[in-house]
Design a protein around this motif. Structure first.
Motif, PDB file in Angstrom:
ATOM      1  N   THR A 143       0.862  -1.192   0.000  1.00  0.00           N
ATOM      2  CA  THR A 143       0.000   0.000   0.000  1.00  0.00           C
ATOM      3  C   THR A 143       0.898   1.243   0.000  1.00  0.00           C
ATOM      4  OG1 THR A 143      -0.112  -0.219   2.395  1.00  0.00           O
ATOM      5  CG2 THR A 143      -2.000  -1.065   1.132  1.00  0.00           C
ATOM      6  N   GLN A 144       0.287   2.416   0.044  1.00  0.00           N
ATOM      7  CA  GLN A 144       1.047   3.671  -0.015  1.00  0.00           C
ATOM      8  C   GLN A 144       1.942   3.803   1.221  1.00  0.00           C
ATOM      9  OE1 GLN A 144      -2.277   3.422  -1.069  1.00  0.00           O
ATOM     10  NE2 GLN A 144      -1.331   3.439  -3.082  1.00  0.00           N
ATOM     11  N   PHE A 145       3.153   4.320   0.992  1.00  0.00           N
ATOM     12  CA  PHE A 145       4.087   4.516   2.097  1.00  0.00           C
ATOM     13  C   PHE A 145       3.684   5.779   2.874  1.00  0.00           C
ATOM     14  CE2 PHE A 145       7.553   2.853  -1.026  1.00  0.00           C
ATOM     15  CZ  PHE A 145       6.962   1.599  -1.011  1.00  0.00           C
ATOM     16  N   HIS A 146       4.003   5.802   4.179  1.00  0.00           N
ATOM     17  CA  HIS A 146       3.747   6.998   4.988  1.00  0.00           C
ATOM     18  C   HIS A 146       4.378   8.234   4.328  1.00  0.00           C
ATOM     19  CE1 HIS A 146       3.554   4.059   8.583  1.00  0.00           C
ATOM     20  NE2 HIS A 146       2.337   4.432   8.285  1.00  0.00           N
ATOM     21  N   ASP A 147       5.590   8.045   3.788  1.00  0.00           N
ATOM     22  CA  ASP A 147       6.311   9.179   3.181  1.00  0.00           C
ATOM     23  C   ASP A 147       5.498   9.825   2.055  1.00  0.00           C
ATOM     24  OD1 ASP A 147       9.425   8.432   4.111  1.00  0.00           O
ATOM     25  OD2 ASP A 147       8.087   6.729   3.813  1.00  0.00           O
ATOM     26  N   LEU A 148       4.811   8.984   1.275  1.00  0.00           N
ATOM     27  CA  LEU A 148       4.012   9.504   0.163  1.00  0.00           C
ATOM     28  C   LEU A 148       2.820  10.301   0.700  1.00  0.00           C
ATOM     29  CD1 LEU A 148       3.448   9.517  -2.944  1.00  0.00           C
ATOM     30  CD2 LEU A 148       1.952   7.566  -2.533  1.00  0.00           C
ATOM     31  N   VAL A 149       2.178   9.758   1.719  1.00  0.00           N
ATOM     32  CA  VAL A 149       1.030  10.457   2.314  1.00  0.00           C
ATOM     33  C   VAL A 149       1.474  11.815   2.857  1.00  0.00           C
ATOM     34  CG1 VAL A 149      -0.746  10.358   4.109  1.00  0.00           C
ATOM     35  CG2 VAL A 149      -0.127   8.278   2.864  1.00  0.00           C
ATOM     36  N   LEU A 150       2.635  11.826   3.507  1.00  0.00           N
ATOM     37  CA  LEU A 150       3.164  13.082   4.064  1.00  0.00           C
ATOM     38  C   LEU A 150       3.463  14.079   2.944  1.00  0.00           C
ATOM     39  CD1 LEU A 150       4.193  14.746   6.454  1.00  0.00           C
ATOM     40  CD2 LEU A 150       6.399  13.588   6.233  1.00  0.00           C
ATOM     41  N   MET A 151       4.076  13.586   1.869  1.00  0.00           N
ATOM     42  CA  MET A 151       4.426  14.477   0.759  1.00  0.00           C
ATOM     43  C   MET A 151       3.158  15.103   0.155  1.00  0.00           C
ATOM     44  SD  MET A 151       6.477  13.506  -2.671  1.00  0.00           S
ATOM     45  CE  MET A 151       5.041  13.002  -3.579  1.00  0.00           C
ATOM     46  N   VAL A 152       2.135  14.284  -0.039  1.00  0.00           N
ATOM     47  CA  VAL A 152       0.891  14.783  -0.636  1.00  0.00           C
ATOM     48  C   VAL A 152       0.212  15.767   0.323  1.00  0.00           C
ATOM     49  CG1 VAL A 152      -1.410  14.126  -1.457  1.00  0.00           C
ATOM     50  CG2 VAL A 152       0.583  12.738  -2.088  1.00  0.00           C
ATOM     51  N   GLN A 171      -4.334   2.921   3.553  1.00  0.00           N
ATOM     52  CA  GLN A 171      -3.817   2.045   4.623  1.00  0.00           C
ATOM     53  C   GLN A 171      -2.299   2.158   4.611  1.00  0.00           C
ATOM     54  OE1 GLN A 171      -5.270  -1.947   4.058  1.00  0.00           O
ATOM     55  NE2 GLN A 171      -4.359  -2.722   5.939  1.00  0.00           N
ATOM     56  N   PRO A 172      -1.775   3.333   4.969  1.00  0.00           N
ATOM     57  CA  PRO A 172      -0.342   3.581   4.765  1.00  0.00           C
ATOM     58  C   PRO A 172       0.544   2.616   5.549  1.00  0.00           C
ATOM     59  CG  PRO A 172      -1.360   5.363   6.038  1.00  0.00           C
ATOM     60  CD  PRO A 172      -2.459   4.479   5.590  1.00  0.00           C
ATOM     61  N   VAL A 173       1.656   2.298   4.910  1.00  0.00           N
ATOM     62  CA  VAL A 173       2.594   1.328   5.482  1.00  0.00           C
ATOM     63  C   VAL A 173       3.964   1.985   5.592  1.00  0.00           C
ATOM     64  CG1 VAL A 173       3.247   0.315   3.233  1.00  0.00           C
ATOM     65  CG2 VAL A 173       3.370  -1.087   5.296  1.00  0.00           C
ATOM     66  N   ASP A 174       4.745   1.493   6.525  1.00  0.00           N
ATOM     67  CA  ASP A 174       6.073   2.042   6.722  1.00  0.00           C
ATOM     68  C   ASP A 174       7.034   1.508   5.668  1.00  0.00           C
ATOM     69  OD1 ASP A 174       7.504   3.740   8.631  1.00  0.00           O
ATOM     70  OD2 ASP A 174       8.810   1.988   8.727  1.00  0.00           O
ATOM     71  N   ALA A 175       7.741   2.408   4.990  1.00  0.00           N
ATOM     72  CA  ALA A 175       8.640   1.987   3.910  1.00  0.00           C
ATOM     73  C   ALA A 175       9.734   1.050   4.431  1.00  0.00           C
ATOM     74  CB  ALA A 175       9.243   3.206   3.228  1.00  0.00           C
ATOM     75  N   ALA A 176      10.167   1.245   5.682  1.00  0.00           N
ATOM     76  CA  ALA A 176      11.227   0.372   6.224  1.00  0.00           C
ATOM     77  C   ALA A 176      10.713  -1.063   6.398  1.00  0.00           C
ATOM     78  CB  ALA A 176      11.724   0.922   7.556  1.00  0.00           C
ATOM     79  N   ALA A 198       0.550  -4.356   3.942  1.00  0.00           N
ATOM     80  CA  ALA A 198      -0.251  -3.151   4.155  1.00  0.00           C
ATOM     81  C   ALA A 198      -0.083  -2.696   5.591  1.00  0.00           C
ATOM     82  CB  ALA A 198      -1.715  -3.451   3.854  1.00  0.00           C
ATOM     83  N   GLY A 199      -0.387  -1.425   5.812  1.00  0.00           N
ATOM     84  CA  GLY A 199      -0.215  -0.835   7.138  1.00  0.00           C
ATOM     85  C   GLY A 199      -1.256  -1.320   8.131  1.00  0.00           C
ATOM     86  N   PRO A 200      -1.035  -0.990   9.424  1.00  0.00           N
ATOM     87  CA  PRO A 200      -1.875  -1.535  10.494  1.00  0.00           C
ATOM     88  C   PRO A 200      -3.285  -0.965  10.551  1.00  0.00           C
ATOM     89  CG  PRO A 200      -0.214  -0.038  11.390  1.00  0.00           C
ATOM     90  CD  PRO A 200       0.099  -0.201   9.939  1.00  0.00           C
ATOM     91  N   ARG A 201      -3.519   0.231   9.933  1.00  0.00           N
ATOM     92  CA  ARG A 201      -4.850   0.849  10.058  1.00  0.00           C
ATOM     93  C   ARG A 201      -5.303   1.487   8.754  1.00  0.00           C
ATOM     94  NH1 ARG A 201      -6.216   5.540  13.937  1.00  0.00           N
ATOM     95  NH2 ARG A 201      -8.006   5.533  12.553  1.00  0.00           N
ATOM     96  N   ILE A 202      -6.601   1.549   8.589  1.00  0.00           N
ATOM     97  CA  ILE A 202      -7.185   2.215   7.413  1.00  0.00           C
ATOM     98  C   ILE A 202      -7.736   3.570   7.862  1.00  0.00           C
ATOM     99  CG2 ILE A 202      -9.076   2.086   5.737  1.00  0.00           C
ATOM    100  CD1 ILE A 202      -8.712  -0.991   5.815  1.00  0.00           C
TER     101      ILE A 202
END
Ligand SMILES: NC(=O)c1ccc[n+]([C@@H]2O[C@H](COP(=O)([O-])OP(=O)(O)OC[C@H]3O[C@@H](n4cnc5c(N)ncnc54)[C@H](OP(=O)(O)O)[C@@H]3O)[C@@H](O)[C@H]2O)c1
Length: 266
Positions: A143-152, A171-176, A198-202
């Motif tokens: 799913t989308q990385f946290h970094d992408l969500v932050l950038m947007v 459902q953002p996920v950590d890139a690491a 996928a990340g832990p939460r939607i």
């Protein structure tokens, strides 16, 4: 035995995290980039462009594994084709690919779909290039990385009134965490499509933007806009989510607290 790995996209958000993990696992790491880089920290750099194919034959020479993390908003199928063409002539290395959750479920059929969500079609086409390559392969969808969500969110927050796609969830996920899984897959045997990560939460898109605004102490009006087209409909229906694969641990809140440490988290 030291394994030799070509890492494409090793200068990007994901690839920068993968590089030291591969090296620390004992691999000889060769990073492909369109720009020249000085070698360092046990990492070799090669210059090449996957969009044109320039430099790719030399990049794949002698490697046992290719971890393909290079990507952009358009044309990933062409990049995959050029990579596969070179790899096929280089002794059939294991090709590991990172794609996106929903690539096979988001219909990109009209001009409107393509203009807004062509990325998903291009990732799907690249998945097919990898699967049909004749090389041993493994593909992970994230799913989308946290970094992408932050950038947007950062870009959107520049506007006085923030339009968001109505009904979209992420459902953002950590890139690491994605990087860790990719390294594990690269060191393993070819496995075809593996379960999504996928990340832990939607979160609703409005919730994500609001949490960023809160964290940076901004006030903005948010205006949900219903996007036209089949791809947008699939996204509203959650085609980009993998609730049954919520295997990521680091939450968006954890990520924000670390990236914006001076912010007030409420
Ligand atoms: N970001 C997300 O939320 C997300 C979610 C799921 C999957 N993915 C996938 O994960 C991969 C990495 O994403 P990211 O966010 O880390 O990307 P990124 O930060 O934008 O980095 C892109 C990387 O691709 C390389 N690249 C781009 N075009 C290239 C070309 N023509 N030839 C060679 N290298 C090229 C760049 O290398 P140079 O600039 O050094 O040449 C850079 O290292 C992509 O395939 C993306 O589709 C991302």
């Amino acid at each position: 035995m030291t394994s030799s790995v070509l890492l494409t996209g090793g200068t990007g958000t994901l690839g920068r995290l993968v590089t030291p993990m591969l090296r620390d696992a004992g691999c000889h790491v060769r990073v492909l980039s369109r720009r020249g880089h000085e070698p360092g920290d046990g990492i070799e750099f090669v210059t090449g462009d996957l969009a044109t194919g320039e430099g790719i034959d030399a990049a794949v020479h002698g490697v046992e594994t290719i971890l393909h993390c290079a990507g952009s908003s358009k044309g990933d199928e062409d990049k995959a084709r050029n990579l596969v063409r070179a790899a096929t002539g280089a002794g059939a290395p294991h090709l590991v690919y990172i794609s996106v959750v929903g690539a096979e479920r988001i219909p990109v059929v009209s001009g409107v779909d393509r203009a807004m969500f062509g990325y998903f079609a291009s990732k799907r086409a690249a998945e097919c290039v990898v699967a049909d390559s004749g090389l041993p392969w493994t593909t992970l969808r994230a799913t989308q990385f946290h970094d992408l969500v932050l950038m947007v969110a950062r870009q959107l927050a520049k506007l006085p009134l923030i339009p968001v796609p109505a009904g979209f969830r992420f459902q953002p996920v950590d890139a690491a965490e994605v990087a860790t899984r990719l390294v594990e897959l690269s060191l393993g045997t070819p496995s075809g499509f593996v379960p999504d990560i996928a990340g832990p939460r939607i979160y609703g898109v409005t919730e994500l933007v609001r949490s960023y605004l809160r964290a940076t102490q901004r006030r903005r009006l948010i205006m949900p806009v219903k996007l036209p087209g089949k791809a947008a409909g699939a996204l509203r229906a959650g085609a980009n989510l993998a609730p049954e694969q919520a295997v990521g641990h680091r939450t968006w809140e954890d990520f924000l607290a670390e990236r914006l440490p001076l912010a007030v988290q409420r």
